[in-house]
Design an enzyme around this catalytic site. Structure first.
Site, PDB file in Angstrom:
ATOM      1  CB  SER A  40      -0.925  -0.001   1.220  1.00 15.17           C
ATOM      2  OG  SER A  40      -0.193  -0.212   2.412  1.00 15.17           O
ATOM      3  CG  HIS A 246      -1.397   3.539   4.609  1.00 14.53           C
ATOM      4  ND1 HIS A 246      -2.138   2.874   5.568  1.00 14.53           N
ATOM      5  CD2 HIS A 246      -0.799   2.573   3.871  1.00 14.53           C
ATOM      6  CE1 HIS A 246      -1.986   1.568   5.407  1.00 14.53           C
ATOM      7  NE2 HIS A 246      -1.177   1.356   4.389  1.00 14.53           N
TER       8      HIS A 246
END
Length: 264
Positions: A40, A246
């Protein structure tokens, strides 16, 4: 005639020196095929602007591989990085575009193998001691199992794309320490940062053993960690849990892209 040739030579030399002093733009890093692999952090989860055809892989037009390809115009660009990917997923699902013509490969992988999501869940919901215990379990995995799995991925890349320049990108530290910050305790924040360093050290070593270039994003993200007041990482988001911890779009363009530019 001789003076004319000499004058032309001097003029050319002076122009070249002037261009160098003025900071002439560097040549493009690569014009051959580029393949972006990984998890990711490479696909761009958290950056938004997801490519609809990528589905649950959540590949973003604001991810550093996509930004690099847009700026450098490689002859082809294959973007196979996928949210949640582990080393086995790279081997099973991402390597098809690689071949002897591939000029550049980038990859971030290993965090999910080491239990990144479970570590963060434990540290958010449970006690300091439980967080430290889960991190120690992850470190033991990084010591005993992850190196072999990284070797499998890196060897497969070299076999399929023997002429490629391979850039292995790491993971940032998550927290700025020594600040007043709601959420996790300082003990947990420091332990998570130390775990990121531990993981990066292991990945860097395996990458070096395969002759790959290491891309360390910790320096570029420094000053933009959580609790910094100018974070390039998402904090815990219960409404969109998958984007938690993230990089934001700014984290991709300001943290990851410069490292890929330099390493490539």
């Amino acid at each position: 005639m001789r003076r004319s040739r000499f004058a032309a030579y001097v003029t050319t030399l002076l122009l070249a020196v002037g261009a160098a002093l003025a900071g002439a733009p560097p040549a493009q890093a690569a014009t051959g095929p580029y393949v972006a692999l990984g998890d990711s952090y490479s696909s761009g989860v958290g950056a938004g602007s997801y490519i609809s055809s990528s589905g649950d892989c959540k590949r973003s037009t604001k991810a550093h591989p996509y930004l690099w390809a847009a700026a450098n115009s490689p002859s082809s660009f294959a973007f196979t990085a996928c949210s949640g990917a582990r080393t086995g997923d790279v081997l099973a699902n991402q390597l098809a575009p690689l071949n002897s013509a591939t000029a550049l490969v980038s990859i971030s992988i290993g965090g999910n193998d080491a239990g990144f999501s479970d570590v963060m869940t434990t540290c958010v919901l449970q006690s300091d001691s439980s967080c430290l215990s889960r991190i120690n379990t992850a470190k033991a995995y990084v010591d005993a199992t992850l190196p072999g799995r990284l070797d499998n991925v890196y060897s497969a890349i070299s076999t399929r794309a023997p002429n490629a320049h391979v850039v292995v990108l790491g993971y940032p530290r998550f927290y700025k320490l020594g600040t007043t910050c709601a959420g996790l305790s300082e003990t947990k924040r420091k332990a998570i940062n130390d775990a990121a360093d531990y993981l990066d050290t292991a990945i860097q070593k395996r990458a070096a053993n395969h002759g790959f270039t290491w891309g360390d994003v910790r320096s570029t993200v420094t000053g933009h960690e959580l609790c910094s007041g100018s974070a390039w990482l998402h904090s815990l988001n219960w409404l969109n849990i998958g984007e938690s911890y993230h990089p934001t779009a700014a984290g991709q363009s300001g943290g990851y892209l410069p490292v890929l530019n330099s390493a490539a």
